[in-house]
Design a protein around this motif. Structure first.
Motif, PDB file in Angstrom:
ATOM      1  N   UNK A  99      -3.000  11.018  -2.751  1.00 46.69           N
ATOM      2  CA  UNK A  99      -3.479  10.676  -3.533  1.00 46.69           C
ATOM      3  C   UNK A  99      -2.029   9.363  -4.882  1.00 46.69           C
ATOM      4  N   UNK A 100      -1.045  10.359  -4.968  1.00 52.37           N
ATOM      5  CA  UNK A 100       0.095   8.900  -4.835  1.00 52.37           C
ATOM      6  C   UNK A 100      -0.046   7.724  -4.568  1.00 52.37           C
ATOM      7  N   UNK A 101      -0.065   7.530  -3.137  1.00 53.16           N
ATOM      8  CA  UNK A 101      -0.349   6.421  -2.316  1.00 53.16           C
ATOM      9  C   UNK A 101      -1.281   5.338  -2.516  1.00 53.16           C
ATOM     10  N   UNK A 102      -2.300   6.277  -3.237  1.00 49.71           N
ATOM     11  CA  UNK A 102      -3.485   5.359  -3.261  1.00 49.71           C
ATOM     12  C   UNK A 102      -3.489   4.932  -4.617  1.00 49.71           C
ATOM     13  N   UNK A 103      -2.744   5.457  -5.628  1.00 45.94           N
ATOM     14  CA  UNK A 103      -2.860   5.394  -7.113  1.00 45.94           C
ATOM     15  C   UNK A 103      -1.646   4.115  -6.762  1.00 45.94           C
ATOM     16  N   UNK A 104      -0.222   3.724  -5.585  1.00 45.67           N
ATOM     17  CA  UNK A 104       0.274   3.163  -5.920  1.00 45.67           C
ATOM     18  C   UNK A 104       0.080   1.722  -5.582  1.00 45.67           C
ATOM     19  N   UNK A 105      -1.022   2.040  -4.134  1.00 45.76           N
ATOM     20  CA  UNK A 105      -1.625   1.235  -4.066  1.00 45.76           C
ATOM     21  C   UNK A 105      -2.254  -0.060  -4.335  1.00 45.76           C
ATOM     22  N   UNK A 106      -3.428   1.031  -5.193  1.00 53.40           N
ATOM     23  CA  UNK A 106      -4.486  -0.132  -6.567  1.00 53.40           C
ATOM     24  C   UNK A 106      -3.943  -0.042  -7.238  1.00 53.40           C
ATOM     25  N   UNK A 107      -2.934   0.349  -7.971  1.00 59.46           N
ATOM     26  CA  UNK A 107      -1.823  -0.468  -8.782  1.00 59.46           C
ATOM     27  C   UNK A 107      -1.729  -1.733  -8.790  1.00 59.46           C
ATOM     28  N   UNK A 108      -0.628  -2.048  -7.556  1.00 60.65           N
ATOM     29  CA  UNK A 108      -0.373  -3.036  -6.971  1.00 60.65           C
ATOM     30  C   UNK A 108      -1.399  -3.720  -6.647  1.00 60.65           C
ATOM     31  N   UNK A 109      -2.291  -3.746  -6.357  1.00 60.92           N
ATOM     32  CA  UNK A 109      -3.721  -5.045  -6.207  1.00 60.92           C
ATOM     33  C   UNK A 109      -4.074  -5.339  -7.434  1.00 60.92           C
ATOM     34  N   UNK A 110      -4.374  -4.086  -8.467  1.00 67.16           N
ATOM     35  CA  UNK A 110      -4.871  -4.434  -9.332  1.00 67.16           C
ATOM     36  C   UNK A 110      -3.493  -5.637 -10.067  1.00 67.16           C
ATOM     37  N   UNK A 111      -3.108  -5.167 -10.255  1.00 65.73           N
ATOM     38  CA  UNK A 111      -1.826  -6.156 -10.948  1.00 65.73           C
ATOM     39  C   UNK A 111      -2.046  -7.956  -9.726  1.00 65.73           C
ATOM     40  N   UNK A 112      -2.157  -7.750  -8.231  1.00 65.10           N
ATOM     41  CA  UNK A 112      -2.069  -9.046  -8.255  1.00 65.10           C
ATOM     42  C   UNK A 112      -3.407  -9.424  -8.463  1.00 65.10           C
ATOM     43  N   UNK A 113      -4.718  -8.965  -8.485  1.00 69.79           N
ATOM     44  CA  UNK A 113      -6.120  -9.991  -8.674  1.00 69.79           C
ATOM     45  C   UNK A 113      -5.761 -10.165 -10.243  1.00 69.79           C
ATOM     46  N   UNK A 114      -4.959  -9.805 -11.121  1.00 75.09           N
ATOM     47  CA  UNK A 114      -4.835  -9.804 -12.802  1.00 75.09           C
ATOM     48  C   UNK A 114      -4.008 -11.107 -12.670  1.00 75.09           C
ATOM     49  N   UNK A 115      -3.287 -11.868 -11.536  1.00 70.82           N
ATOM     50  CA  UNK A 115      -2.143 -12.867 -11.697  1.00 70.82           C
ATOM     51  C   UNK A 115      -3.108 -13.683 -12.281  1.00 70.82           C
ATOM     52  N   UNK A 116      -2.069 -14.811 -13.227  1.00 71.85           N
ATOM     53  CA  UNK A 116      -3.128 -15.307 -14.049  1.00 71.85           C
ATOM     54  C   UNK A 116      -2.882 -16.826 -13.080  1.00 71.85           C
ATOM     55  N   UNK A 117      -1.906 -16.825 -12.269  1.00 71.68           N
ATOM     56  CA  UNK A 117      -1.435 -18.055 -11.991  1.00 71.68           C
ATOM     57  C   UNK A 117      -2.504 -18.429 -10.324  1.00 71.68           C
ATOM     58  N   UNK A 118      -3.609 -18.799 -10.637  1.00 65.25           N
ATOM     59  CA  UNK A 118      -5.147 -18.427  -9.546  1.00 65.25           C
ATOM     60  C   UNK A 118      -5.010 -19.180  -7.983  1.00 65.25           C
TER      61      UNK A 118
END
Length: 401
Positions: A99-118
Motif C-alpha cells: 500500500x505504501x509503495x503504491x501510494x508513494x508511486x502514485x503521489x510522485x506520478x500525480x505531481x509529475x503530471x500536474x507540473x505546470x511546465x508542459x
C-alpha cells in the motif's frame, strides 16, 4: 565496486527527441511521464545507480526527475522488528508495504503530471516495484495480497511500469563485492540467499514487455552506464554510449523438454506510416490475466544509421486509440505480424523467443554487447546462426507483404 563518486561522471547529451503523437504528428510540448523501476537482489547497486541516473537526467534540458524511495526500507527503519512478528502480523506488514509503495508511486506520478511546465518530460524512478514482493512470499500469499488490494498481476506489472531494469546482485559473479550488512543496516542475507532472491525477483518480473537485465560482467561504473543506456533508449533520449544492441539468433527447433521457467504471451504488431523519418508501430500484447495491453512505439535510427543504433520511446495507449491508429495510419504494403513471445532466464541472461505465427520462423533475442560471447540455451533450442546484422530478419521487413 568502484567508488560511487566515479560512477557519477556520466556523459551527458543535451538533445531530446520528442515522441510522435497519437495520430502521427510530432509533439513538441513534451509533458510525457515515464515510470521506471530499478530492481534486483540484495547488494546489486540500486541505490548508487538511482543516484547516478537521476543526476544524468537532471543534466538534460527539459526533464524533471522524481525518485520514489523503497517502501520496505522506510518502514523497517522505523523500528519494525520483522523477526518478532507472528504470521498474521507479517502478512499485515507486507500488505502495508505494498500500500505504501503504491501510494508513494502514485503521489510522485500525480505531481509529475500536474507540473505546470508542459515543455518538460518527467522520469519517475522507483526503488523496487510491486512485483518485487512476489520474491519474498509464496504465490498463494502474494495472490491473497493482490486480492486484498483490489488489483491484479496485470495491473501491477504490465500496465503500471514503462520499464523494469533488473540489476543483478553482486553475489552473482562479483562475490568479492558482496557486503552483507557492512553497508546496509537492514541487509542480513547470505550470498546464497541473495542469489535466490535475485532469481526469484527476476522471475516475478519475467514477461514484462520492457524488462532489461544488467549483469556483473563489467566493473560497477560500466554497470551504471548500461542502466542509464537502457532508460535513455526507452524514453527516446540519445544514449551516453551505444554498446548494447538487440542480438538475434535463428532457431530451427525447440527440444522436447523446456527445463527453465518461462512466460508466454501473444503479440500483434502493426506498422504505421513514418513521420519525419521516425518509424512507428503499435503492439497489442496479451497478459496473464487474459486482457490486452496496447503500446505505441516510435524509433529513430542513431547517427551511424545502422540496424542496431536507435533511440526508442514507448507509451501506453488505450484500445480506442490503438484502433484509431491502426485504421488511419497502417503502413501500406505491410502485413500485421502475429507472434508468440516466450521469455525466460538462462544462466543470468534474459532471452525472448519470438515464434512467428504467419511465417516458418523463430528468433531468439537478447540485449547485449556485439562482441560479448553469449552462452546460448543449446540444450533445448537448435540454434542455426546469429542473424543480428541481417536486415531480412528485422520485423519491418518480415511485415512486408
Amino acid at each position: 565496486h568502484e567508488d560511487a563518486s566515479s560512477a557519477r561522471k556520466l556523459q551527458r547529451e543535451p538533445l531530446i527527441m520528442s515522441p510522435v503523437g497519437a495520430l502521427g504528428k510530432m509533439e513538441t510540448t513534451g509533458g510525457q511521464v515515464y515510470r521506471v523501476v530499478l530492481t534486483g537482489g540484495p547488494c546489486s547497486g540500486k541505490s548508487t545507480a538511482l543516484e547516478n541516473i537521476g543526476d544524468h537526467f537532471r543534466g538534460i534540458p527539459n526533464w524533471n526527475v522524481y525518485t520514489v524511495p523503497e517502501a520496505a526500507r522506510v518502514l523497517l527503519r522505523g523500528g519494525v522488528a520483522w523477526g518478532e512478528m507472528n504470521e498474521e502480523q507479517q502478512y499485515s506488514f507486507q500488505l502495508n508495504i505494498f500500500r505504501t509503495m503504491m501510494t508513494l508511486e502514485d503521489t510522485f506520478m500525480e505531481m509529475a503530471k500536474l507540473n505546470t511546465d508542459k515543455t518538460k518530460n518527467s522520469l519517475v524512478l522507483c526503488d523496487r516495484g510491486v512485483m518485487d514482493g512476489a520474491a519474498y512470499v509464496s504465490p498463494e500469499i502474494f495472490g491473497r495480497m493482490l486480492r486484498d488490494l483490489g488489483v491484479t498481476v496485470d495491473d501491477v506489472k504490465d500496465k503500471r511500469y514503462d520499464l523494469v531494469v533488473h540489476l543483478v546482485t553482486a553475489a552473482h559473479g562479483r562475490e568479492e563485492f558482496y557486503t552483507g550488512r557492512e553497508n546496509n543496516d537492514i541487509r542480513s542475507e547470505s550470498p546464497s540467499t541473495a542469489r535466490k532472491l535475485d532469481t526469484d525477483t527476476l522471475n516475478a518480473w519475467n514477461g514484462h514487455p520492457h524488462l532489461k537485465l544488467i549483469d556483473n560482467r563489467s566493473l560497477f561504473k560500466k554497470k551504471v552506464y548500461r542502466a542509464v543506456e537502457e532508460i535513455c533508449k526507452r524514453v527516446n533520449v540519445p544514449t551516453p554510449s551505444s554498446s548494447v544492441v538487440k542480438r538475434k539468433f535463428l532457431v530451427s527447433a525447440i527440444g522436447d523438454s523446456w527445463p527453465v521457467l518461462y512466460r508466454e504471451c501473444s503479440c500483434l504488431y502493426t506498422y504505421l506510416k513514418d513521420v519525419d523519418g521516425l518509424q512507428q508501430r503499435v503492439r497489442q500484447r496479451s497478459t496473464p490475466g487474459g486482457n490486452y495491453v496496447y503500446t505505441h512505439i516510435v524509433r529513430r535510427r542513431g547517427e551511424s544509421g545502422s540496424h542496431e543504433r536507435y533511440t526508442e520511446s514507448a507509451r501506453s495507449i488505450d484500445r480506442r486509440e490503438y484502433e484509431n491508429l491502426v485504421s488511419q495510419l497502417q503502413l501500406e504494403g505491410h502485413k500485421q505480424v502475429h507472434l508468440k513471445k516466450r521469455s525466460f532466464l538462462y544462466n543470468q541472461t534474459y532471452f525472448q523467443l519470438a515464434i512467428f505465427e504467419d511465417h516458418p520462423l523463430m528468433l531468439l533475442e537478447t540485449y547485449d554487447d556485439l562482441d560479448h560471447e553469449i552462452e546460448l540455451p543449446v540444450e533445448f533450442l537448435t540454434i542455426v546462426e546469429e542473424v543480428t546484422k541481417l536486415s531480412k530478419y528485422s520485423m519491418v521487413n518480415i511485415a512486408k507483404a
